[in-house]
Structure formats: structure tokens, C-alpha cells
Design a protein around this motif. Sequence first.
Motif, PDB file in Angstrom:
ATOM      1  N   LYS A  39     -46.053  10.938  19.735  1.00  0.00           N
ATOM      2  CA  LYS A  39     -46.937  12.085  19.978  1.00  0.00           C
ATOM      3  C   LYS A  39     -47.351  12.659  18.633  1.00  0.00           C
ATOM      4  CE  LYS A  39     -42.814  14.929  20.718  1.00  0.00           C
ATOM      5  NZ  LYS A  39     -41.906  13.764  20.681  1.00  0.00           N
ATOM      6  N   PRO A  40     -48.400  13.484  18.578  1.00  0.00           N
ATOM      7  CA  PRO A  40     -48.828  14.054  17.299  1.00  0.00           C
ATOM      8  C   PRO A  40     -47.722  14.857  16.623  1.00  0.00           C
ATOM      9  CG  PRO A  40     -50.537  14.336  18.945  1.00  0.00           C
ATOM     10  CD  PRO A  40     -49.324  13.832  19.680  1.00  0.00           C
ATOM     11  N   MET A  41     -47.604  14.668  15.314  1.00  0.00           N
ATOM     12  CA  MET A  41     -46.581  15.349  14.516  1.00  0.00           C
ATOM     13  C   MET A  41     -47.194  15.989  13.270  1.00  0.00           C
ATOM     14  SD  MET A  41     -43.322  15.157  15.534  1.00  0.00           S
ATOM     15  CE  MET A  41     -42.433  14.417  16.911  1.00  0.00           C
ATOM     16  N   SER A  42     -48.454  16.382  13.356  1.00  0.00           N
ATOM     17  CA  SER A  42     -49.110  16.986  12.201  1.00  0.00           C
ATOM     18  C   SER A  42     -48.393  18.267  11.778  1.00  0.00           C
ATOM     19  CB  SER A  42     -50.568  17.309  12.529  1.00  0.00           C
ATOM     20  OG  SER A  42     -51.288  16.141  12.794  1.00  0.00           O
ATOM     21  N   GLY A  43     -48.317  18.483  10.471  1.00  0.00           N
ATOM     22  CA  GLY A  43     -47.706  19.695   9.946  1.00  0.00           C
ATOM     23  C   GLY A  43     -46.194  19.714   9.988  1.00  0.00           C
ATOM     24  N   MET A  44     -45.571  18.577  10.285  1.00  0.00           N
ATOM     25  CA  MET A  44     -44.115  18.535  10.365  1.00  0.00           C
ATOM     26  C   MET A  44     -43.459  18.477   8.996  1.00  0.00           C
ATOM     27  SD  MET A  44     -43.125  18.831  13.454  1.00  0.00           S
ATOM     28  CE  MET A  44     -41.427  18.268  13.377  1.00  0.00           C
ATOM     29  N   GLY A  45     -44.245  18.205   7.958  1.00  0.00           N
ATOM     30  CA  GLY A  45     -43.651  18.072   6.642  1.00  0.00           C
ATOM     31  C   GLY A  45     -42.588  16.992   6.634  1.00  0.00           C
ATOM     32  N   HIS A  46     -41.470  17.246   5.924  1.00  0.00           N
ATOM     33  CA  HIS A  46     -40.425  16.233   5.790  1.00  0.00           C
ATOM     34  C   HIS A  46     -39.283  16.461   6.780  1.00  0.00           C
ATOM     35  CE1 HIS A  46     -39.599  12.977   2.758  1.00  0.00           C
ATOM     36  NE2 HIS A  46     -38.570  12.885   3.581  1.00  0.00           N
ATOM     37  N   ALA A  47     -39.602  17.037   7.928  1.00  0.00           N
ATOM     38  CA  ALA A  47     -38.564  17.280   8.932  1.00  0.00           C
ATOM     39  C   ALA A  47     -37.943  15.973   9.400  1.00  0.00           C
ATOM     40  CB  ALA A  47     -39.164  18.015  10.126  1.00  0.00           C
ATOM     41  N   VAL A  48     -36.631  16.012   9.658  1.00  0.00           N
ATOM     42  CA  VAL A  48     -35.921  14.875  10.236  1.00  0.00           C
ATOM     43  C   VAL A  48     -35.150  15.354  11.459  1.00  0.00           C
ATOM     44  CG1 VAL A  48     -35.742  13.564   8.096  1.00  0.00           C
ATOM     45  CG2 VAL A  48     -33.942  15.200   8.688  1.00  0.00           C
ATOM     46  N   THR A  49     -34.872  14.441  12.371  1.00  0.00           N
ATOM     47  CA  THR A  49     -34.212  14.769  13.630  1.00  0.00           C
ATOM     48  C   THR A  49     -32.702  14.576  13.489  1.00  0.00           C
ATOM     49  OG1 THR A  49     -36.156  14.036  14.854  1.00  0.00           O
ATOM     50  CG2 THR A  49     -34.091  14.213  16.083  1.00  0.00           C
ATOM     51  N   ILE A  50     -31.947  15.663  13.673  1.00  0.00           N
ATOM     52  CA  ILE A  50     -30.486  15.565  13.537  1.00  0.00           C
ATOM     53  C   ILE A  50     -29.752  16.148  14.736  1.00  0.00           C
ATOM     54  CG2 ILE A  50     -30.521  15.534  11.014  1.00  0.00           C
ATOM     55  CD1 ILE A  50     -29.822  18.509  11.054  1.00  0.00           C
ATOM     56  N   THR A  51     -30.475  16.709  15.713  1.00  0.00           N
ATOM     57  CA  THR A  51     -29.800  17.342  16.849  1.00  0.00           C
ATOM     58  C   THR A  51     -30.073  16.649  18.181  1.00  0.00           C
ATOM     59  OG1 THR A  51     -31.657  18.885  17.141  1.00  0.00           O
ATOM     60  CG2 THR A  51     -29.820  19.603  15.735  1.00  0.00           C
ATOM     61  N   SER A  52     -30.795  15.542  18.146  1.00  0.00           N
ATOM     62  CA  SER A  52     -31.052  14.785  19.374  1.00  0.00           C
ATOM     63  C   SER A  52     -31.194  13.312  19.030  1.00  0.00           C
ATOM     64  CB  SER A  52     -32.313  15.303  20.076  1.00  0.00           C
ATOM     65  OG  SER A  52     -33.444  15.176  19.234  1.00  0.00           O
ATOM     66  N   PRO A  53     -31.011  12.427  20.018  1.00  0.00           N
ATOM     67  CA  PRO A  53     -31.076  10.992  19.726  1.00  0.00           C
ATOM     68  C   PRO A  53     -32.494  10.545  19.394  1.00  0.00           C
ATOM     69  CG  PRO A  53     -29.971  11.414  21.832  1.00  0.00           C
ATOM     70  CD  PRO A  53     -30.627  12.687  21.415  1.00  0.00           C
ATOM     71  N   LEU A  54     -32.579   9.541  18.535  1.00  0.00           N
ATOM     72  CA  LEU A  54     -33.861   8.893  18.257  1.00  0.00           C
ATOM     73  C   LEU A  54     -33.983   7.657  19.140  1.00  0.00           C
ATOM     74  CD1 LEU A  54     -34.094   9.100  14.360  1.00  0.00           C
ATOM     75  CD2 LEU A  54     -35.497  10.325  16.023  1.00  0.00           C
ATOM     76  N   ARG A  55     -35.159   7.475  19.699  1.00  0.00           N
ATOM     77  CA  ARG A  55     -35.412   6.333  20.567  1.00  0.00           C
ATOM     78  C   ARG A  55     -36.696   5.647  20.131  1.00  0.00           C
ATOM     79  NH1 ARG A  55     -31.830   7.249  24.748  1.00  0.00           N
ATOM     80  NH2 ARG A  55     -31.308   9.448  25.109  1.00  0.00           N
ATOM     81  N   VAL A  56     -36.715   4.324  20.261  1.00  0.00           N
ATOM     82  CA  VAL A  56     -37.917   3.558  19.960  1.00  0.00           C
ATOM     83  C   VAL A  56     -38.293   2.718  21.176  1.00  0.00           C
ATOM     84  CG1 VAL A  56     -37.557   3.458  17.465  1.00  0.00           C
ATOM     85  CG2 VAL A  56     -36.577   1.683  18.924  1.00  0.00           C
ATOM     86  N   ASN A  57     -39.570   2.430  21.273  1.00  0.00           N
ATOM     87  CA  ASN A  57     -40.095   1.634  22.375  1.00  0.00           C
ATOM     88  C   ASN A  57     -41.021   0.566  21.793  1.00  0.00           C
ATOM     89  OD1 ASN A  57     -40.861   0.764  24.948  1.00  0.00           O
ATOM     90  ND2 ASN A  57     -42.530   2.249  25.073  1.00  0.00           N
ATOM     91  N   LYS A  58     -40.662  -0.708  21.977  1.00  0.00           N
ATOM     92  CA  LYS A  58     -41.516  -1.774  21.459  1.00  0.00           C
ATOM     93  C   LYS A  58     -42.763  -1.882  22.334  1.00  0.00           C
ATOM     94  CE  LYS A  58     -39.807  -5.619  19.752  1.00  0.00           C
ATOM     95  NZ  LYS A  58     -39.194  -6.985  19.666  1.00  0.00           N
ATOM     96  N   LEU A  59     -43.922  -1.783  21.680  1.00  0.00           N
ATOM     97  CA  LEU A  59     -45.193  -1.798  22.398  1.00  0.00           C
ATOM     98  C   LEU A  59     -45.940  -3.118  22.252  1.00  0.00           C
ATOM     99  CD1 LEU A  59     -46.523   1.728  21.342  1.00  0.00           C
ATOM    100  CD2 LEU A  59     -45.229   1.124  23.394  1.00  0.00           C
ATOM    101  N   LYS A  60     -45.652  -3.833  21.173  1.00  0.00           N
ATOM    102  CA  LYS A  60     -46.427  -5.055  20.915  1.00  0.00           C
ATOM    103  C   LYS A  60     -45.632  -5.959  19.994  1.00  0.00           C
ATOM    104  CE  LYS A  60     -51.073  -6.442  19.449  1.00  0.00           C
ATOM    105  NZ  LYS A  60     -52.422  -5.942  19.111  1.00  0.00           N
TER     106      LYS A  60
END
Length: 258
Positions: A39-60
Motif C-alpha cells: 500500500k502507499p507509504m509516502s512520507g514514512m521516512g526511514h520508519a521500520v516495523t518492530i511491533t508487528s510481523p512482516l509478511r510478503v506475498n509473491k506476485l510474479k
Amino acid sequence: MNKPLIFITNDDGIHAPGLRALIGVMKQLGDVLVVAPDKPMSGMGHAVTITSPLRVNKLKEEPGHIEYSCNGTPADCVKLGQKAILGRNPDLIVSGINHGSNSSVNVIYSGTMAAVLEGAMENIPSIGFSLNDYSFHADFSKCEPYILSIAGNVLEKGLPEYTCLNVNIPAVNGSPIKGIKIVRQAMAFWDEKFEHRKDPHERDYFWLTGVFRNRDEGLDTDEWALKNNYVSVVPVHFDLTSHKTIPLLRDWETGNLN
């Protein structure tokens, strides 16, 4: 001969036209691995995710072209893509093409540039590309020869260690782009205001607005280059030290004060 492996991400999201345009250009230079926010993440700067799991979905997945979406930030995408999906350093990281300028102080807020700064921290040649047009339907076709030229030079010649490039391309709307200028970041700022509003339930909320003000009259800045229809290229690093200030503060140094 093996083709270069090019890692691609952005901050406008996996479906953004700018990302699609950048993928098309990079496939002319090498094999591509895409890991971009879902999803759009404009203006997030150098934020990283540390309080929830990261998930990836292979699309191609096809020869020379693999794509994943990720529920994290642009910086997350680079970290996860490099260390978990790829397991090695790519030959080049590119981010964009951003819908809108990342010149001057905008580099601080930019998720596009956070991704390439993350690459620079790993000493991987990295480039952020932005088009000075905020429209979702912006015309990215004029960007292609300049992206090919800059990325080709980086693949061939490399970059100084821990350095990345912030590339901004003017939206000239019929006027020709004059070429590429290597410039510095302009001293320009947002004059910000918060509009006080009421929602339909009469609850207060605030909406950030502002006017961009360029107080830098130099002829060697990214703002000057864009205004004069040049592609601006600013070398960037993550060392935020004001080196020229250190000698001015030396007399503040002291021994143990206890």
C-alpha cells in the motif's frame, strides 16, 4: 555472462505506475527482484516495523523477474529483501519512480529515499528516482533515457562507499529536458500550517498543509536544476554530522565534572 541483479522498491506501493515504469527500464539492464509495499507509504521516512510481523506475498516469478509485495515500509522492504529473500547483496538498489519531487528537505521525509539510504548503509550502490509530477497518471516515458544513463553509470563505475544518489526529474510538459546536472541539496523548507476542522460528529481534527519556500539562490542546487528543466543528481549519505560545527564547539569540551 551473468546479468546484474537489480533490487527495486518504492514508497507509492506495488501497483504504482512509477514502479511499473522503473521495472521496465531496469529489465533493460539486468535481472530484477521487486519487493515493494502493498500500500502507499509516502512520507514514512526511514520508519521500520518492530511491533508487528512482516509478511510478503509473491506476485510474479519468471526468468529474470520476481516480485513480492510486503506489508512493511520501504526500509523494511530493503532489509527483508536483502537479508531474508535474497540472502546476498544485489548489484544495485533502485527506488521509485516516485510520484512527486524528493528534492531539498523532502529527502528527510521520503520513503523513496529511505530505501536507498538503507542500501547505502549496507554499502550497496543505490539510487532514488522521482518525477516532479504528483499525478497518479504522470507521464514517465521521458524519464527512461536519463534513468538508463544514470543507472548504467553506477553499474559500470560504482559509487563512493556509503553513498547513494537522489535523482529528481522535471515534469516539463512539452518542454525538453536539457540534460543532467550534478548538484547539491537546496536549503529550502516547508512553511507548514495545521488547518483546524470539525468532522461530521463535531469532533476536532487537524489537517497538515503548507507552502514550499526556497530561500536558496544558488545556481548549483537541485531546486535550480528542476526549475531550469535539468535532471538533478544529488550524492547523499546518512552521516548527519555538521562537520564544520565541530571546531566551533571544541571549547565546550571538558574533563570529568563530578
